[in-house]
Design a protein around this motif. Structure first.
Motif, PDB file in Angstrom:
ATOM      1  N   ASN A   1      -9.269   3.021  -1.144  1.00 23.84           N
ATOM      2  CA  ASN A   1      -9.089   1.825  -1.043  1.00 23.84           C
ATOM      3  C   ASN A   1      -9.640   1.204   0.268  1.00 23.84           C
ATOM      4  O   ASN A   1      -9.677   1.938   1.165  1.00 23.84           O
ATOM      5  CB  ASN A   1      -7.527   1.280  -1.096  1.00 23.84           C
TER       6      ASN A   1
ATOM      7  N   THR B   1      -3.692  -6.511  -5.152  1.00 24.99           N
ATOM      8  CA  THR B   1      -3.874  -5.452  -4.155  1.00 24.99           C
ATOM      9  C   THR B   1      -4.696  -4.650  -5.277  1.00 24.99           C
ATOM     10  O   THR B   1      -4.377  -4.127  -6.193  1.00 24.99           O
ATOM     11  CB  THR B   1      -2.939  -4.652  -3.347  1.00 24.99           C
TER      12      THR B   1
ATOM     13  N   GLU C   1       0.940   4.234  -2.861  1.00 23.94           N
ATOM     14  CA  GLU C   1       0.629   5.482  -2.513  1.00 23.94           C
ATOM     15  C   GLU C   1       1.664   6.274  -2.884  1.00 23.94           C
ATOM     16  O   GLU C   1       1.492   7.472  -3.445  1.00 23.94           O
ATOM     17  CB  GLU C   1       0.411   5.469  -0.894  1.00 23.94           C
TER      18      GLU C   1
ATOM     19  N   ARG D   1       0.789  -1.085  -0.301  1.00 24.46           N
ATOM     20  CA  ARG D   1      -0.075   0.037  -0.095  1.00 24.46           C
ATOM     21  C   ARG D   1       0.903   1.221   0.116  1.00 24.46           C
ATOM     22  O   ARG D   1       0.495   2.249  -0.717  1.00 24.46           O
ATOM     23  CB  ARG D   1      -1.003  -0.171   1.251  1.00 24.46           C
TER      24      ARG D   1
END
Length: 368
Positions: free
Chosen positions: A195, A315, A139, A135
């Motif tokens: 998300n 993801t 990001e 993540r």
């Protein structure tokens, strides 16, 4: 079964069995008969011990003995950790898990677990750490894309796109549940994204866990209730589409029916209900099938060609980023020309020199 630094192999085998398939592992190895090789091994262990010293509390020490070296990724290692024993001043032996930080965290991580942690419990922590690192990596790329742009201005003929990706419990659009969802609004820059991890309320099969690393324990502890999460997701999609963004979904024939089924299951208006019309979506998978004569059309393989900086496969937000990059590649050069030529076959007065339009992309996505 508990971790024994004097004989770590059984624990390693059980841990690999409990982890998703992309994880690999090894032990630091027993004492080597060759004195030079053993000296090198001891030097590496000592180097690691010094590196971990900044994480230790007073009186703690990383214990002697063998350690487990684990990594995530088949072709490219995107995350690596070390598992070993930790001694504490209260005489309560424990485990430590240390990561060098993967793609984004220069400082790394250091976690403490009870000595009695089972392979399944350690696997749960490793998956949480790896997903958090993924993540952060995505990001970071999105923040850079928001500030500087990721693709040339005007690459998409319709202006803005909103990309949707779902991770699920299975492949049946009527019975599968959403366990993670993400959307990404973009033009040549990343404009906004979100998300969400969702607790589906049903067991997550092992096959699904092996794909996205989300198990029942993670979904229950960190997942949002599906009613609120799905309502927020579909509301965001409807708003951005109403504002002029084109919906983009990799393999739309799975995600859209599944999202509709989830809305009906929870008594929510579907995306079409909120928009007041039939939902159309650009599908890079279908476009790739139409325009690329060779090679795989799976998102992971296309991302390896067109989204090399994004390693967070499976993801939801990482797949949104990859889908954006893949579509941008398919909208330029020979791919774009081939889309226009293919569509011109169905017109009485074809114009093969006309520029690529959203109409071309939607027609190609629906199989003409």
């Amino acid at each position: 079964m508990f971790f024994d630094s004097r004989a770590p192999e059984p624990f390693l085998d059980a841990l690999i069995e409990a982890l998703p398939y992309e994880w690999n592992g090894s032990c630091t190895g027993p004492q080597l008969p060759d004195s030079h090789q053993e000296m090198l091994r001891q030097r590496d262990l000592a180097h690691d011990t010094r590196a971990w010293a900044r994480f230790l509390w007073p009186g703690e020490a990383t214990g002697p003995g063998e350690r487990l070296m684990l990594s995530l990724g088949d072709d490219v290692v995107r995350y690596g950790v070390v598992v070993g024993s930790l001694s504490r001043p209260d005489d309560a032996p424990s485990l430590f898990i240390s990561s060098s930080g993967g793609l984004t965290d220069e400082e790394g991580e250091f976690h403490r677990l009870p000595r009695t942690s089972t392979p399944g419990e350690v696997a749960h922590v490793l998956c949480r750490m790896a997903r958090a690192a993924d993540r952060r990596a995505v990001e970071k790329e999105l923040q850079e894309a928001a500030a500087e742009g990721r693709h040339r201005a005007g690459w998409f003929p319709g202006g803005r796109i909103i990309v949707l990706d779902l991770e699920t419990t299975g492949l049946d659009t009527e019975t599968a549940r959403v366990v993670e969802a993400a959307w990404l609004l973009a033009d040549h820059r990343a404009l906004a994204w979100d998300n969400m991890l969702i607790n589906p309320g049903v067991p997550i099969p092992e096959d699904a866990y092996n794909v996205h690393s989300i198990n029942d324990r993670l979904a229950r502890s960190e997942g949002a209730a599906p009613l609120g999460a799905l309502d927020a997701l579909v509301s965001a999609l409807a708003k951005h589409i109403s504002d002029g963004a084109t919906l983009v979904i990799f393999n739309r024939t799975f995600d859209l029916p599944l999202l509709d089924a989830e809305c009906r299951r929870h008594g929510l208006p579907t995306l079409a209900d909120r928009l007041g019309h039939h939902v159309q979506a650009v599908d890079p998978m279908r476009i790739s099938q139409q325009t690329r004569r060779r090679g795989s059309h799976a998102l992971s393989d296309l991302a390896a060609l067109y989204s090399p900086g994004n390693l967070a496969a499976h993801t939801a937000l990482g797949d949104c980023l990859a889908t954006w990059d893949v579509l941008a590649a398919l909208c330029r050069g020979e791919h774009a020309s081939r889309i226009v030529r293919l569509l011109s076959r169905w017109h009485e007065n074809p114009r093969i020199d006309e520029p690529l339009t959203v109409r071309h992309l939607l027609a190609c996505s629906s199989g003409w």
